[in-house]
Design an enzyme around this catalytic site. Sequence first.
Site, short mmCIF file in Angstrom:
data_model
loop_
_atom_site.label_atom_id
_atom_site.label_comp_id
_atom_site.label_asym_id
_atom_site.label_seq_id
_atom_site.Cartn_x
_atom_site.Cartn_y
_atom_site.Cartn_z
N PHE A 197 -0.66 -3.01 10.66
CA PHE A 197 -1.00 -2.31 9.42
C PHE A 197 0.14 -2.54 8.43
O PHE A 197 1.29 -2.25 8.71
CB PHE A 197 -1.18 -0.82 9.70
CG PHE A 197 -1.69 -0.06 8.50
CD1 PHE A 197 -2.97 -0.29 8.02
CD2 PHE A 197 -0.89 0.85 7.85
CE1 PHE A 197 -3.44 0.39 6.91
CE2 PHE A 197 -1.36 1.54 6.74
CZ PHE A 197 -2.63 1.31 6.27
N ASP A 219 4.88 2.60 17.14
CA ASP A 219 4.06 3.32 16.17
C ASP A 219 2.79 3.78 16.89
O ASP A 219 2.04 2.95 17.39
CB ASP A 219 3.74 2.40 14.98
CG ASP A 219 2.97 3.12 13.89
OD1 ASP A 219 2.19 4.04 14.21
OD2 ASP A 219 3.13 2.77 12.71
N TYR A 272 -2.90 12.92 10.76
CA TYR A 272 -4.17 13.11 10.05
C TYR A 272 -5.30 12.25 10.58
O TYR A 272 -6.41 12.31 10.10
CB TYR A 272 -4.00 12.90 8.54
CG TYR A 272 -3.37 11.58 8.11
CD1 TYR A 272 -4.09 10.39 8.15
CD2 TYR A 272 -2.05 11.53 7.66
CE1 TYR A 272 -3.52 9.19 7.76
CE2 TYR A 272 -1.47 10.35 7.27
CZ TYR A 272 -2.21 9.18 7.32
OH TYR A 272 -1.63 8.00 6.93
N LYS A 273 -5.00 11.41 11.59
CA LYS A 273 -6.07 10.59 12.16
C LYS A 273 -6.70 11.34 13.33
O LYS A 273 -7.36 12.34 13.11
CB LYS A 273 -5.50 9.22 12.55
CG LYS A 273 -5.09 8.42 11.30
CD LYS A 273 -4.40 7.10 11.60
CE LYS A 273 -4.05 6.41 10.29
NZ LYS A 273 -3.06 5.34 10.45
N ARG A 301 -15.19 -1.10 10.92
CA ARG A 301 -14.41 -0.31 11.88
C ARG A 301 -15.09 1.03 12.13
O ARG A 301 -15.48 1.72 11.21
CB ARG A 301 -13.04 -0.05 11.26
CG ARG A 301 -11.88 -0.23 12.16
CD ARG A 301 -10.59 -0.21 11.38
NE ARG A 301 -10.47 0.89 10.43
CZ ARG A 301 -9.33 1.56 10.21
NH1 ARG A 301 -8.26 1.27 10.89
NH2 ARG A 301 -9.28 2.52 9.31
#
Length: 413
Positions: free
Chosen positions: A127, A198, A223-224, A372
């Site tokens: 990412f 990560d 927040y995921k 996704r």
Amino acid sequence: MTEITRQDCELMDREDPLASFRNEFELADGLVYLDGNSLGAMPKAAAERASEVVHQEWGKDLIESWNKAGWFQMPEVLGDKIAQLIGAEPGEVVVTDSTGINLYKVLYAALSLNRSRDVIVMEGSNFPTDNYVVQGLVEQMGDQYQLKFVEEDEIFDALSDEVAVLCLTQVHYKSGRVLDMQAITAAAQAQSIVVIWDLCHSAGAFEVDLNGCNADLAIGCTYKYLNGGPGSPAFIFLAQRHHGKALQPLTGWWGHAAPFAFERDYRPAEGILQMRSGTQPILSLAVAEVGLDMFLRADMRQIREKSQRLTSLFIQLVEGRCGEDGFELVSPRDAEARGSQVSFDHENGYAIVQALIAAGVVGDFRAPSNMRFGFTPLYIRYVDVWDAVDRLHEIMRSGLWQEQRFHQRGAVT
Ligand SMILES: *Cc1c(COP(=O)(O)O)cnc(C)c1O
């Protein structure tokens, strides 16, 4: 192989030990939300908690709440809760700032543990914000460091006695592929390389065992999969053995050994609290805690098991019902090597995702052609998977995705 029916999925839902958690989330009827890997759904209790913080703690108690409501300790209190989900000990995790800022802090700290070396290794297809942050730090350090990008199959070969830090995201944001944290950490440490993990797409998706892997440092967001709310603060893990040695550079008062002594000079806090810098977003922390508390009532092994069944079912149904429509599986077929998401490549992926969203199936699109879908076992049912593929099938059969309105791009995809 007999075909799976919607009734089969209903039966699986009836036998699902996690089924009751879904009622604790705010989700509209008919909506199939497969984007919890980007922004988790809202726990209903989060709204009550937010109201309490705003009306009582802030509105009435005002500044007293730093003590009375425990505001000041929230980064460490929430950190100890996350620690239980990622295989860390109390006092090894703190919730603070954003993932990107935390990467900056832990990278600097990691480099300080390995001062005689000058190479940083990362996965180039990671990412991008992680790459950007590392590039920024390298540049600020006057090109004292050299950043080397590798891809997944080159990681082991890139480990040498020149490498100071290896920085990897465990679950790839596009493909959902899971890296072997144990093997990679061991191989890196055999060469005295410090490793940063990560965990943005790992925390809350499956059991992570940081200490079992002898991890050095880690970061991740809330927040995921952890359902902490938009922009909720991220976390930092620093192994106990590095406390007081690996120091982060944003040396604000919240990382000072005695913040309320108001000394002229910085003295680092000895433990994980040195990873803090300044005043934290209390509203966001309070709401994020609601999501974490839900995880502490759930069994991470059951979450992983259901996640694997959901993603396998999705793959099976897409390939079975839309097999002629040009979808190419990007995610690993082996459930063990897959996070809690499934990605398919399709040349018209953007428009198909938009048509799906219009049909109440929310996934997302990552350029150039990646569709996704994230599966959050606490609120996704087996029938949701069935309905999602049923609507996809209809969109492909009717050619609905070809309509002009599905081809316009917004600022956020
Ligand atoms: C989601 C994600 C981020 C998010 O970073 P922010 O600082 O919160 O914008 C960073 N890295 C990875 C790998 C991610 O998946």
